[in-house]
Design a protein around this motif. Sequence first.
Motif, PDB file in Angstrom:
ATOM      1  N   MET A 156      47.597  33.328  20.812  1.00  0.00           N
ATOM      2  CA  MET A 156      47.139  32.119  20.124  1.00  0.00           C
ATOM      3  C   MET A 156      45.658  31.861  20.376  1.00  0.00           C
ATOM      4  O   MET A 156      45.001  31.190  19.588  1.00  0.00           O
ATOM      5  N   SER A 157      45.143  32.402  21.477  1.00  0.00           N
ATOM      6  CA  SER A 157      43.724  32.237  21.809  1.00  0.00           C
ATOM      7  C   SER A 157      42.861  33.344  21.221  1.00  0.00           C
ATOM      8  O   SER A 157      41.666  33.383  21.466  1.00  0.00           O
ATOM      9  N   GLY A 158      43.482  34.293  20.535  1.00  0.00           N
ATOM     10  CA  GLY A 158      42.723  35.366  19.926  1.00  0.00           C
ATOM     11  C   GLY A 158      42.576  36.610  20.777  1.00  0.00           C
ATOM     12  O   GLY A 158      41.768  37.467  20.481  1.00  0.00           O
ATOM     13  N   ILE A 159      43.320  36.705  21.858  1.00  0.00           N
ATOM     14  CA  ILE A 159      43.255  37.874  22.735  1.00  0.00           C
ATOM     15  C   ILE A 159      44.572  38.618  22.622  1.00  0.00           C
ATOM     16  O   ILE A 159      45.634  38.047  22.854  1.00  0.00           O
ATOM     17  N   ASN A 160      44.499  39.883  22.266  1.00  0.00           N
ATOM     18  CA  ASN A 160      45.709  40.672  22.075  1.00  0.00           C
ATOM     19  C   ASN A 160      45.971  41.525  23.314  1.00  0.00           C
ATOM     20  O   ASN A 160      45.436  42.615  23.459  1.00  0.00           O
ATOM     21  N   LEU A 161      46.781  41.015  24.237  1.00  0.00           N
ATOM     22  CA  LEU A 161      47.162  41.769  25.427  1.00  0.00           C
ATOM     23  C   LEU A 161      48.467  42.504  25.171  1.00  0.00           C
ATOM     24  O   LEU A 161      49.344  42.004  24.475  1.00  0.00           O
ATOM     25  N   THR A 162      48.596  43.676  25.769  1.00  0.00           N
ATOM     26  CA  THR A 162      49.875  44.372  25.711  1.00  0.00           C
ATOM     27  C   THR A 162      50.833  43.698  26.681  1.00  0.00           C
ATOM     28  O   THR A 162      50.408  42.914  27.540  1.00  0.00           O
ATOM     29  N   LEU A 163      52.114  44.019  26.557  1.00  0.00           N
ATOM     30  CA  LEU A 163      53.088  43.446  27.487  1.00  0.00           C
ATOM     31  C   LEU A 163      52.787  43.893  28.915  1.00  0.00           C
ATOM     32  O   LEU A 163      52.909  43.110  29.855  1.00  0.00           O
ATOM     33  N   ARG A 164      52.365  45.133  29.074  1.00  0.00           N
ATOM     34  CA  ARG A 164      52.028  45.646  30.412  1.00  0.00           C
ATOM     35  C   ARG A 164      50.879  44.852  31.023  1.00  0.00           C
ATOM     36  O   ARG A 164      50.911  44.481  32.195  1.00  0.00           O
ATOM     37  N   GLN A 165      49.837  44.580  30.244  1.00  0.00           N
ATOM     38  CA  GLN A 165      48.718  43.782  30.739  1.00  0.00           C
ATOM     39  C   GLN A 165      49.173  42.360  31.058  1.00  0.00           C
ATOM     40  O   GLN A 165      48.745  41.775  32.047  1.00  0.00           O
ATOM     41  N   SER A 166      50.039  41.825  30.226  1.00  0.00           N
ATOM     42  CA  SER A 166      50.544  40.471  30.466  1.00  0.00           C
ATOM     43  C   SER A 166      51.307  40.393  31.770  1.00  0.00           C
ATOM     44  O   SER A 166      51.159  39.430  32.526  1.00  0.00           O
ATOM     45  N   VAL A 167      52.125  41.410  32.046  1.00  0.00           N
ATOM     46  CA  VAL A 167      52.865  41.428  33.318  1.00  0.00           C
ATOM     47  C   VAL A 167      51.881  41.488  34.475  1.00  0.00           C
ATOM     48  O   VAL A 167      51.998  40.749  35.456  1.00  0.00           O
ATOM     49  N   ARG A 168      50.882  42.346  34.369  1.00  0.00           N
ATOM     50  CA  ARG A 168      49.919  42.508  35.463  1.00  0.00           C
ATOM     51  C   ARG A 168      49.138  41.219  35.697  1.00  0.00           C
ATOM     52  O   ARG A 168      48.968  40.792  36.837  1.00  0.00           O
TER      53      ARG A 168
END
Length: 117
Positions: free
Chosen positions: A89-101
């Motif tokens: 929603m903020s315009g940053i596309n993180l992968t699920l792996r990055q989100s977990v980290r």
Amino acid sequence: MPRHDKSIVRHSPSLSALWRSSDSGGRLAVAGKVAVSLLLLWIALRSVDWSMISTRLGRADPLLCQAALVALGVQLLVFACRWRLVTLMSGINLTLRQSVRYTHRPKIARHSPWFRG
């Protein structure tokens, strides 16, 4: 499609990098944090009956222990998915792996004497 802005993501320094880059006052602060953490850990654990803990852990149901670990993993994934949704929603596309980290790292850093702040 939102893009991934790497400048938003802040990487925590390793302990060796923190130790090398800090001046003597910074090194003293890190050493003080470690000393206080070790003292508090010793105070907390000095009266623990380790034989009782060993006995009780030996009687633990392995299936329930595995279920607890699975529940912790699911909780981490739910938090990571929530964090990923917020970043999308903020315009940053993180992968699920990055989100977990990036979901798990602040929990570690918040309770670690190695990070300044």
